[in-house]
Design an enzyme around this catalytic site. Structure first.
Site, short mmCIF file in Angstrom:
data_model
loop_
_atom_site.label_atom_id
_atom_site.label_comp_id
_atom_site.label_asym_id
_atom_site.label_seq_id
_atom_site.Cartn_x
_atom_site.Cartn_y
_atom_site.Cartn_z
N GLY A 242 -40.68 4.91 21.99
CA GLY A 242 -39.59 5.55 21.66
C GLY A 242 -39.77 6.28 20.37
N ARG B 265 -33.00 -9.73 16.15
CA ARG B 265 -32.84 -8.35 16.19
C ARG B 265 -31.66 -8.13 17.03
NH1 ARG B 265 -35.64 -4.01 19.93
NH2 ARG B 265 -34.73 -2.04 19.08
N GLU C 43 -41.44 -4.21 12.08
CA GLU C 43 -40.17 -4.67 12.36
C GLU C 43 -39.75 -5.90 11.92
OE1 GLU C 43 -38.02 -1.58 15.19
OE2 GLU C 43 -40.25 -1.27 15.47
N ARG D 47 -38.35 9.52 27.82
CA ARG D 47 -37.15 10.02 27.46
C ARG D 47 -37.15 11.50 26.98
NH1 ARG D 47 -35.34 5.58 23.11
NH2 ARG D 47 -36.82 4.18 24.08
N ASN E 168 -36.44 -11.70 19.13
CA ASN E 168 -36.00 -10.30 19.80
C ASN E 168 -35.72 -10.71 21.37
OD1 ASN E 168 -35.53 -7.86 20.83
ND2 ASN E 168 -37.25 -6.82 19.95
N HIS F 99 -34.11 2.28 15.40
CA HIS F 99 -35.13 2.11 14.69
C HIS F 99 -34.75 1.87 13.37
CE1 HIS F 99 -37.53 4.70 17.81
NE2 HIS F 99 -37.53 3.17 18.25
N GLU G 96 -49.11 6.14 13.53
CA GLU G 96 -50.14 5.63 12.67
C GLU G 96 -51.53 5.72 13.26
OE1 GLU G 96 -49.18 1.24 12.90
OE2 GLU G 96 -46.93 1.72 12.47
N ASP H 8 -48.06 7.60 28.03
CA ASP H 8 -48.91 6.69 27.07
C ASP H 8 -49.57 7.80 26.33
OD1 ASP H 8 -51.25 5.70 26.04
OD2 ASP H 8 -50.99 3.60 26.91
N ARG I 196 -52.02 7.77 24.29
CA ARG I 196 -53.53 8.17 24.67
C ARG I 196 -53.90 8.59 25.87
NH1 ARG I 196 -53.79 1.70 22.78
NH2 ARG I 196 -51.94 2.14 24.25
N LEU J 98 -42.82 7.42 15.65
CA LEU J 98 -43.51 7.99 16.84
C LEU J 98 -44.11 6.69 17.66
CD1 LEU J 98 -45.29 11.22 15.73
CD2 LEU J 98 -42.93 10.98 16.55
N GLY J 99 -43.18 5.96 18.27
CA GLY J 99 -43.99 5.10 19.32
C GLY J 99 -43.57 5.44 20.71
P1 AMP Z 1 -45.47 1.70 20.05
O1 AMP Z 1 -43.96 1.83 20.98
O2 AMP Z 1 -44.85 1.72 18.45
O3 AMP Z 1 -45.91 0.43 20.42
O4 AMP Z 1 -46.20 2.92 20.47
C1 AMP Z 1 -46.56 3.14 21.67
C2 AMP Z 1 -47.26 4.40 21.72
O5 AMP Z 1 -48.35 4.58 20.93
C3 AMP Z 1 -47.91 4.81 23.02
O6 AMP Z 1 -47.82 5.99 23.63
C4 AMP Z 1 -49.50 4.49 22.73
O7 AMP Z 1 -50.17 5.43 23.68
C5 AMP Z 1 -49.55 5.09 21.33
N1 AMP Z 1 -50.94 4.70 20.62
C6 AMP Z 1 -51.41 3.67 20.41
N2 AMP Z 1 -52.59 3.82 20.00
C7 AMP Z 1 -52.77 5.16 19.82
C8 AMP Z 1 -53.94 6.08 19.57
N3 AMP Z 1 -54.83 5.44 18.88
N4 AMP Z 1 -54.02 7.27 19.67
C9 AMP Z 1 -52.57 7.73 20.07
N5 AMP Z 1 -51.45 7.11 20.64
C10 AMP Z 1 -51.69 5.81 20.28
#
Ligand code: AMP
Length: 402
Positions: free
Chosen positions: A216, A95, A388, A245, A7, A184, A337, A286, A288, A213-214
């Site tokens: 992005g 990718r 992915e 975003r 990637n 995605h 997740e 973030d 968390r 839900l990441g």
């Molecule tokens: P990704 O783009 O799929 O890597 O997701 C990143 C997002 O996942 C970030 O906003 C992280 O804060 C969130 N994330 C990761 N672990 C947790 C968790 N245990 N609880 C809540 N959000 C999380």
């Protein structure tokens, strides 16, 4: 068969080497800050017992070619390497962000494919040129490997015109190919397949809503296993509230920002892509940190989360109407997740639609696919870890074997 997944971004190369026969990851990592003073290369390789050891190299990485050569040197290290000869790597799966309307599926890369990716570069100016560079360099470094392109947009090419066309002059679509594309795609496709396997049902008989839900975030509606709508648009800015975003806003907002606040196109682009979403409302992208802030009484974090969950819920309602009948709801990616709170927020009050989370199941930990609906619910709610890179490796294998 060993497949390397790459990637390439404007200043990074992320990679994962798969042994597809067993199947397992042999090594993974990233060369980052390429072309900047302080480059960094992180490399993980498999050691005994299926565990991984990690090495970090700091120092300038002159360009992408130097980065990929260094990665290859680590993969083939005489003492710690995971391959002996370059020729062991049968294929490289790339990718590629934007395949436009040219690509509905994964393809083996030839000159025509390169040209088509180039022609779609105006649709993803930050990504496609970097992806092309990655392919060029990979061809030079692995002259005997088959190069394969896996597109983020391909999975959404089954969306019908009524869902992809914007109600603007039709010539804009005909001449400029302005339309919804969606992104995605590898993640939505991967988790949908995994969900069907988990339920032991044929994917083509299932209606699903997949919720990625990441940092992005996007959703897709799948009728009989095929994508019929998705929340991102011509660009990945549309749809859900994301880390930084905005997702959906009034299309006239940019005119207002320009006319009344004197903002330039560049300023507006940065505002909506980098300074909005969760970050714009409560100061951090973030999730968390947003949850921690809310738990300590931060009012803005509470509002940000309400907006976030409300937007997902609105799309669930819309896609329920689109599908007519829903079998499975899937949560995936970093937030989907890992956060029982957010999953609950998104599904709150939807029991009339057959969508009801079981609180105990929702809180079960573990990184396997799990079912979190109340027993006997009409709609299965699953948490499916996305992968992915593995999907790109699987697609690469499929296309070279056919
Ligand atoms: P990704 O783009 O799929 O890597 O997701 C990143 C997002 O996942 C970030 O906003 C992280 O804060 C969130 N994330 C990761 N672990 C947790 C968790 N245990 N609880 C809540 N959000 C999380």
């Amino acid at each position: 068969m060993k497949i390397l997944v790459i990637n390439t971004g404007s200043s990074s190369i992320k990679y994962e080497l798969f042994d597809m026969d067993h199947p397992r990851v042999l090594a993974s990592g990233a060369a980052e800050k390429i072309g900047e003073g302080a480059g960094i290369l992180t490399h993980r390789r498999i050691v005994t017992g299926g565990k991984f050891s990690k090495e970090v190299e700091k120092g300038p990485i002159a360009d992408h070619q130097a980065g990929l050569k260094r990665i290859v040197a680590l993969l083939m290290d005489p003492e710690h390497g995971v391959v002996r000869e370059k020729s062991e790597i049968s294929a490289v799966g790339h990718r590629v962000v934007h395949g436009g309307e040219a690509f509905h599926a994964t393809v083996i890369i030839d000159d025509k494919v390169m040209e088509a990716i180039r022609q779609n570069s105006h649709l993803a100016p930050l990504h496609n040129p970097a992806n092309l560079m990655g392919i060029e360099i990979s061809k030079a470094v692995f002259p005997n490997a088959i190069q394969v392109a896996v597109f983020d947009t391909a999975f959404h090419q089954s969306i019908p015109m009524k869902a992809f066309l914007y109600a603007i002059p039709f010539e804009m679509y005909e001449k400029e190919r302005i339309r919804r594309y969606g992104f995605h795609g590898t993640s939505h496709a991967y988790v949908a397949e995994k969900a069907a396997i988990f339920l032991d049902l044929p994917l083509k008989e299932l209606n699903l809503i997949t919720i990625h839900l990441g940092n992005g975030a996007s959703m897709a509606a799948l009728k009989n296993g095929k994508c019929v709508d998705t929340s991102m648009g011509m660009t990945p800015l549309a749809g859900l509230v994301m880390g930084s975003r905005s997702g959906d806003v009034d299309p006239a907002l940019p005119f207002f920002l320009a006319d009344h606040l004197g903002m330039s196109v560049k300023d507006i682009d940065r505002l909506l892509n980098e300074e909005s979403g969760l970050k714009g409302i409560c100061g951090t992208n973030d999730m968390r940190e947003v949850i921690a802030k809310m738990n300590s009484g931060d009012e803005r974090a509470k509002i940000a989360l309400e907006l976030y969950g409300y937007r997902v819920k609105k799309y669930i309602g819309a896609y329920f109407a689109v599908l007519g009948n829903l079998d499975v709801l899937v949560f995936t990616a970093g937030v989907g997740e890992n956060s029982p709170e957010i999953r609950e927020l998104c599904c709150e009050g939807l029991s009339r639609l057959g969508i009801e989370i079981d609180q105990r199941r929702n809180c079960n930990s573990g990184n396997e696919t799990k079912e979190i609906n109340v027993p006997g619910a009409e709609v299965k709610i699953l948490v499916v870890p996305t992968n992915e890179a593995l999907k790109i490796a699987q697609e690469t294998r499929k296309v070279i074997e056919s």
